[in-house]
Design a protein around this motif. Structure first.
Motif, short mmCIF file in Angstrom:
data_model
loop_
_atom_site.label_atom_id
_atom_site.label_comp_id
_atom_site.label_asym_id
_atom_site.label_seq_id
_atom_site.Cartn_x
_atom_site.Cartn_y
_atom_site.Cartn_z
N ARG A 273 0.83 -1.21 0.00
CA ARG A 273 0.00 0.00 0.00
C ARG A 273 0.87 1.26 0.00
NH1 ARG A 273 -3.08 -3.45 3.43
NH2 ARG A 273 -2.06 -2.61 5.27
N ILE A 276 2.24 2.04 -3.41
CA ILE A 276 1.35 2.45 -4.50
C ILE A 276 1.56 3.91 -4.87
CG2 ILE A 276 -1.08 2.84 -5.15
CD1 ILE A 276 -1.72 0.25 -3.60
N VAL A 277 1.59 4.79 -3.86
CA VAL A 277 1.82 6.19 -4.22
C VAL A 277 3.31 6.50 -4.39
CG1 VAL A 277 -0.30 7.15 -3.28
CG2 VAL A 277 1.68 6.97 -1.80
N LYS A 279 5.75 4.58 -5.65
CA LYS A 279 6.46 4.00 -6.80
C LYS A 279 6.58 4.95 -7.96
CE LYS A 279 2.35 1.89 -8.74
NZ LYS A 279 1.50 0.71 -8.76
N ASN B 72 -5.90 11.32 -9.14
CA ASN B 72 -4.86 10.42 -8.64
C ASN B 72 -5.05 9.05 -9.29
OD1 ASN B 72 -3.35 8.56 -7.21
ND2 ASN B 72 -3.58 9.66 -5.28
N TYR B 74 -3.72 6.35 -8.87
CA TYR B 74 -3.50 5.18 -8.02
C TYR B 74 -4.58 5.01 -6.96
CZ TYR B 74 0.91 5.64 -10.32
OH TYR B 74 1.86 5.75 -11.29
N GLU B 77 -6.30 1.53 -7.04
CA GLU B 77 -5.39 0.45 -6.63
C GLU B 77 -5.22 0.46 -5.10
OE1 GLU B 77 -1.60 0.80 -8.56
OE2 GLU B 77 -0.78 -0.97 -7.54
N LEU B 78 -5.15 1.67 -4.55
CA LEU B 78 -4.97 1.79 -3.11
C LEU B 78 -6.24 1.38 -2.36
CD1 LEU B 78 -3.21 2.69 -0.71
CD2 LEU B 78 -4.20 4.97 -0.99
N LYS B 81 -6.93 -2.18 -1.84
CA LYS B 81 -6.06 -2.89 -0.91
C LYS B 81 -6.18 -2.38 0.53
CE LYS B 81 -2.69 -4.55 -4.18
NZ LYS B 81 -1.35 -4.42 -4.77
N LEU B 105 -4.58 2.61 8.32
CA LEU B 105 -4.00 3.38 7.22
C LEU B 105 -4.67 4.74 7.08
CD1 LEU B 105 -2.75 2.36 3.83
CD2 LEU B 105 -4.58 4.04 3.88
N PHE B 107 -4.45 8.06 4.36
CA PHE B 107 -3.88 8.60 3.13
C PHE B 107 -4.34 10.04 2.97
CE2 PHE B 107 -4.19 8.70 -1.75
CZ PHE B 107 -2.92 9.26 -1.87
#
Lengths: 371, 371
Positions: A273, A276-277, A279, B72, B74, B77-78, B81, B105, B107
């Motif tokens: 996780r 993801i941002v 990379k 964004n 991603y 994808e984030l 997960k 988490l 973000f």
């Protein structure tokens, strides 16, 4: 030449040699394509280029001896789809065409002069020799060679180091930022120690060929700057990379400030996780704070934002803050297999990662400077 | 803004709008990204570009109203997960950051000014309107739009023609070398006939969105040079291609010299095999001899050789020799569904292909000159 083969045997033979037969980096016609050879009592398929030669024996009936040199990238796709389980392959010596028949289908396949094919050399008088199994060798390759460099600037790091001494076989690969080492015992100790740097891309192909359903004996012989690898019906000759591989044992850290035990899948999920941002930014930097009872992960991307996550862990020693390339950490975790992994770290020093209770695999990764 | 959503609802909402939100052809910032809008009693996700606008309603709890414009790539994808089934999304009006929390988490996602987002326009006062089901519409799109042109030189052929008259809905696509037509009945006849050329790449995206597990009503309205498409929680606005689509009925041949009935899978297998060597040569030419009881296929490639095959068939009329692009024949066969297909041909003329006993789908393919 006239051969009768089962479709599955023909396809297995083609599949074994195809990767070498279709080496895209090869511009020499004589190094592209494959040789079907039935000059004696067996049907052999061969492919050979500068780096790797491979040959295999395919069961079948030889009604007429002969050979054919074929460079057709679609041969395998076609034979896999032939509408019959029995295939007939014929070629008159004077003809340039080989005829493949299956069911009602007939393919007149153009061939080249078999004298132009450079046959796979059988290496003799090796200076060292040992035997292992296909399962052990595949495991060694798959858990190390991924860590090699892809940068041609330093060719030695594009290889995986095979180090066989006494009753231990070790493989090591590194790109200088991370290192993967795996060891396995040998049933019969080796007489003369064997050290060789094998191009990792050849190992990938060898790994693909090694049978894993049942362990099969694999004989490895070192001859001059080549290795000969034999298993089942397959014989492989690979070139080695010349030069000295650095002393990998010196790179493995032994002095630590903090030891962390963490659940492999929870930790993998959090690193994934955070990656993801990260990379998309340079180097995929993840900042880790190893603390008592909890690992804190943080990564950021100037375009998208900041991500923070926590994973429960057990710690001994002192808390520590350190940054790593997330991709390297994920690569390592992908090659761990236990429920728990152990991370041993020290400030600004390489980290040692191992499966808990398994010393055979060792991973080392160097931290990133973020300040 | 403060929202509480289930992870699966959040992901479904993002999945619905993501393709439009990440249109790579788009350089305008205001046309990239998506709007999360909870200004009234529902949570809406929107994405909008010049060609297509899409919005969907996502279930969830609105604890505080607000909106956020996020670009964004991603994000999905984030969120897929995230280590929790319940997700909290918050954004203070004054902040540029939207905070997504799931489990431990957090973000902090950068956002843009929502005033810069161009909201999806609700089209009103349409000149024509009809209702069908998601299953029928998806079937029409999937069996026709693949046949359109990809060549920007003639934009009209990059679209699929929707022709709704009386109680029949037809879709047609052609690249002038082949044509695919499919028709379906309408439960309620349309009042004003509707003709529109829809960009095929938008139809591919619409087809992806249409639910197929249970047929859902789809309402389609034509407004100026747009179509509005509504089903379930989804509203889509698509641009149309301007210009006149040629009279496709005139292209469909009716006068034949030879009619062949052949097993679909046997014929497909033979065309696939003949294509393997031909596809690398120009145009993938396969020569067909339609004869009494047997189709003879032949293709050749100057570099690899010649392939010949035979497939059993029933024929009425006269034997015939004709060549086609193997890819076009395979494309057609992929969209046939019966055990047997019928090929109606005439020398040097387009061939008509249909499932045996199904008139709803019509495929036409023009032959190739080989001499």
């Amino acid at each position: 030449m006239k051969l009768i083969l089962k479709k599955e045997d023909l396809n297995k033979g083609l599949q074994t040699v195809q990767k070498v037969a279709q080496n895209k980096n090869n511009n020499l016609t004589s190094e592209n394509g494959l040789l079907i050879k039935a000059m004696n009592d067996v049907i052999e398929f061969q492919a050979n280029d500068y780096d790797m030669g491979i040959k295999t024996i395919v069961p079948g009936i030889i009604e007429e001896k002969g050979e054919a040199f074929v460079a057709n990238p679609y041969l395998m796709e076609l034979t896999r789809k032939l509408p019959s389980d029995e295939i007939e392959i014929t070629k008159k010596d004077a003809d340039t065409q080989m005829i493949i028949k299956g069911g009602k289908l007939k393919f007149e396949c153009l061939t080249m002069n078999p004298n132009d094919f450079n046959e796979v050399e059988i290496l003799e008088n090796g200076y060292s020799h040992f035997t292992t199994t296909s399962v052990v060798l595949k495991d060694l390759i798959d858990n190390t060679s991924y860590a090699c460099a892809t940068d041609v600037a330093r060719p030695i790091f594009m290889g995986t180091y095979l180090d066989v001494q006494g009753d231990t076989i070790s493989m090591v690969a590194t790109d200088t930022h991370r290192l993967a080492l795996k060891t396995a015992p040998l049933d019969t100790p080796i007489e003369n120690p064997l050290q060789a740097v094998i191009p990792s891309r050849l190992l990938t192909e060898i790994s693909r060929q090694l049978p894993t359903d049942i362990p099969e004996p694999v004989e490895i012989t070192a001859v001059r700057s080549y290795l000969a690898i034999k298993f089942g019906n397959v014989y492989i000759r690979t070139r080695l990379i010349e030069g000295e591989f650095p002393n990998y044992r010196r790179v493995i850290p032994t002095d630590f400030q903090c030891s962390i035990t963490v659940g492999r899948s929870e930790f993998t999920g959090a690193v994934e996780r955070a990656s993801i941002v990260a990379k998309d930014a340079q180097y995929n930097v993840i900042n880790f704070v190893f603390g008592d009872g909890e690992i804190h992960l943080m990564s950021q991307n100037p375009d998208y934002g900041t991500i923070e996550d926590y994973v429960a862990c057990q710690m001994t020693g002192e808390p520590l803050e350190i940054s790593f390339n997330g991709k390297f950490i994920l690569d390592i975790l992908k090659h761990c297999h236990d429920d728990e992994v152990v991370l041993n770290t020290r400030q600004n020093s390489p980290m040692l990662v191992q499966d808990k209770g398994n010393e055979a695999s060792v991973f080392v990764v160097t931290p990133m400077r973020t300040k």
